[in-house]
Design a protein around this motif. Sequence first.
Motif, PDB file in Angstrom:
ATOM      1  N   ALA A  27       0.795  -1.181   0.000  1.00 29.20           N
ATOM      2  CA  ALA A  27       0.002   0.023   0.067  1.00 29.20           C
ATOM      3  C   ALA A  27       0.861   1.236   0.280  1.00 29.20           C
ATOM      4  O   ALA A  27       0.513   2.189  -0.716  1.00 29.20           O
ATOM      5  CB  ALA A  27      -1.088  -0.090   1.105  1.00 29.20           C
ATOM      6  N   GLN A  28       2.002   1.390   0.814  1.00 28.74           N
ATOM      7  CA  GLN A  28       2.774   2.397   0.926  1.00 28.74           C
ATOM      8  C   GLN A  28       3.322   2.692  -0.630  1.00 28.74           C
ATOM      9  O   GLN A  28       3.618   3.854  -1.050  1.00 28.74           O
ATOM     10  CB  GLN A  28       3.946   2.132   1.835  1.00 28.74           C
ATOM     11  N   VAL A  29       3.891   1.532  -1.248  1.00 30.95           N
ATOM     12  CA  VAL A  29       4.333   1.629  -2.686  1.00 30.95           C
ATOM     13  C   VAL A  29       3.559   2.248  -3.497  1.00 30.95           C
ATOM     14  O   VAL A  29       3.916   3.300  -4.333  1.00 30.95           O
ATOM     15  CB  VAL A  29       4.890   0.370  -3.190  1.00 30.95           C
ATOM     16  N   LEU A  30       2.241   1.707  -3.508  1.00 34.70           N
ATOM     17  CA  LEU A  30       1.114   2.382  -4.406  1.00 34.70           C
ATOM     18  C   LEU A  30       0.963   3.803  -4.116  1.00 34.70           C
ATOM     19  O   LEU A  30       0.586   4.515  -5.030  1.00 34.70           O
ATOM     20  CB  LEU A  30      -0.075   1.486  -4.496  1.00 34.70           C
ATOM     21  N   LYS A  55       7.235  -4.744  -9.696  1.00 34.07           N
ATOM     22  CA  LYS A  55       6.151  -5.875  -9.709  1.00 34.07           C
ATOM     23  C   LYS A  55       4.701  -5.587  -9.005  1.00 34.07           C
ATOM     24  O   LYS A  55       4.038  -5.788  -9.535  1.00 34.07           O
ATOM     25  CB  LYS A  55       6.628  -6.949  -8.943  1.00 34.07           C
ATOM     26  N   TYR A  56       4.907  -4.647  -8.070  1.00 33.48           N
ATOM     27  CA  TYR A  56       3.802  -4.164  -7.376  1.00 33.48           C
ATOM     28  C   TYR A  56       2.861  -3.388  -8.136  1.00 33.48           C
ATOM     29  O   TYR A  56       1.699  -3.386  -8.246  1.00 33.48           O
ATOM     30  CB  TYR A  56       3.927  -3.712  -5.912  1.00 33.48           C
ATOM     31  N   ALA A  60      -0.800  -3.750  -9.987  1.00 31.55           N
ATOM     32  CA  ALA A  60      -2.021  -2.983  -9.653  1.00 31.55           C
ATOM     33  C   ALA A  60      -2.388  -2.351 -10.767  1.00 31.55           C
ATOM     34  O   ALA A  60      -3.679  -2.134 -11.006  1.00 31.55           O
ATOM     35  CB  ALA A  60      -1.384  -1.614  -8.711  1.00 31.55           C
ATOM     36  N   LEU A  61      -1.412  -2.222 -11.929  1.00 25.54           N
ATOM     37  CA  LEU A  61      -2.199  -1.462 -13.132  1.00 25.54           C
ATOM     38  C   LEU A  61      -2.879  -2.512 -14.004  1.00 25.54           C
ATOM     39  O   LEU A  61      -4.017  -2.210 -14.654  1.00 25.54           O
ATOM     40  CB  LEU A  61      -0.926  -1.063 -14.134  1.00 25.54           C
ATOM     41  N   ALA A  62      -2.526  -3.898 -13.805  1.00 24.90           N
ATOM     42  CA  ALA A  62      -3.270  -4.851 -14.450  1.00 24.90           C
ATOM     43  C   ALA A  62      -4.498  -5.460 -13.805  1.00 24.90           C
ATOM     44  O   ALA A  62      -5.476  -5.601 -14.588  1.00 24.90           O
ATOM     45  CB  ALA A  62      -2.329  -6.205 -14.548  1.00 24.90           C
ATOM     46  N   LEU A  63      -4.616  -5.423 -12.429  1.00 30.93           N
ATOM     47  CA  LEU A  63      -5.444  -6.095 -11.679  1.00 30.93           C
ATOM     48  C   LEU A  63      -6.334  -4.987 -10.990  1.00 30.93           C
ATOM     49  O   LEU A  63      -7.219  -5.365 -10.310  1.00 30.93           O
ATOM     50  CB  LEU A  63      -5.055  -7.440 -10.785  1.00 30.93           C
ATOM     51  N   LEU A  69      -2.774  -5.634  -3.195  1.00 31.68           N
ATOM     52  CA  LEU A  69      -2.343  -5.992  -1.900  1.00 31.68           C
ATOM     53  C   LEU A  69      -2.283  -7.103  -1.693  1.00 31.68           C
ATOM     54  O   LEU A  69      -1.562  -7.922  -0.469  1.00 31.68           O
ATOM     55  CB  LEU A  69      -3.270  -5.172  -1.227  1.00 31.68           C
ATOM     56  N   ARG A  70      -2.975  -8.049  -2.211  1.00 32.20           N
ATOM     57  CA  ARG A  70      -3.138  -9.442  -1.698  1.00 32.20           C
ATOM     58  C   ARG A  70      -2.065 -10.585  -2.601  1.00 32.20           C
ATOM     59  O   ARG A  70      -2.189 -10.317  -3.881  1.00 32.20           O
ATOM     60  CB  ARG A  70      -4.529  -9.849  -1.500  1.00 32.20           C
TER      61      ARG A  70
END
Length: 365
Positions: A27-30, A55-56, A60-63, A69-70
């Motif tokens: 969450a912090q990365v996003l 990777k994170y 997030a962009l894809a899903l 987060l999970r």
Amino acid sequence: SLSPEQLCKLENTARSRTAPLREVKRAQVLLKKYQEESITAIQKSIGLSRETIYKYIEKALALGPEEALRDKYHRPKEPTITENAKMWVVNIACTKPKDHGYAAELWTQSLLAKHTRKYAPQEGYACLSKASKATIHRILKEHPVQPHKIRYYLEKRDPEFKRKMEDVLMVYQEVNLQNKQDASEKISGNRTITVSVDEKPGVQAIKNIAPDLKPIAGKCPQVLRDYEYKRLGTVSILAALDLHTGHVIAQVHERHRSKEFIELLKELDAFYPSAYTIRIVLDNHSAHISKETLRYLSSRPNRFVYVHTPKHGSWLNLVETLFGKMARTFLKHIRVDSVVELRNRILKGISEINEAPVIHRWKKF
């Protein structure tokens, strides 16, 4: 881009102290990427590699941020313990250790694991040859079985349990209706008085070896009592609870025989007007139906009427609530110097109850 709901969820997760650490870091990365911070700045502030950060973000962009987060469910390899092997363990857990030659009465997970490692390969379940305590724990948790615990139940041994229970409950319902009527109507129209009778055996007379120490404000807030004590004997309390007024008639004896029960009946006979029928709710104790008791009842025809609770149905007797009240009040932590003192203090406690009687009602029908 993030919706207000998504942004709020990311902010809450990034600040959370209870969420898994991996979700907090993601969450912090996003959030930092959403605030257009550089990958290098994110790497320095959070302490993750550039590859992990990319990777994170790509996930997030894809899903979407929620899925990013999970972790997705994944199994690195197929399980080695088959379902048949698990059911074999569950089947063993549903037996007793003594059936397999052990001294224990109940299984422990350690003993069950030891038995599994020894005998499962012989039964064709080689996958259990190295079963540990943790393996047994997971199997039993997956098929909820707790062979190390006991939960007690009461077998209904009276074939007429339901009918007798209904008779007792009908008596309580009738008493409740009588109590709702006006006192004058009750006296003129009803000639039955209902009392609940039972005994509380085994009340211990315990004497202190050393005196109790009183509380001292600011130093010791509790009463101090020496662990050692002396047993002086036991007494039985015979009590009759009037279901109309809450008045208690009680006697304290060292034994509970027909003789003592007849003494209680005589006191009931003397207490209530002779024109009334005394209906007694009581259990199936031998003293209640002995030859001596029946001989006394025959000498007072139509004076007493029995309503028996079913066997193992003592909870249906309302006087048990009185005994519970006694156990929580003047009998709790009681210490005496003699059996005579215990008897006097019990009778004193009964008199205190009669100073402010409470009508006991059966409320659930």
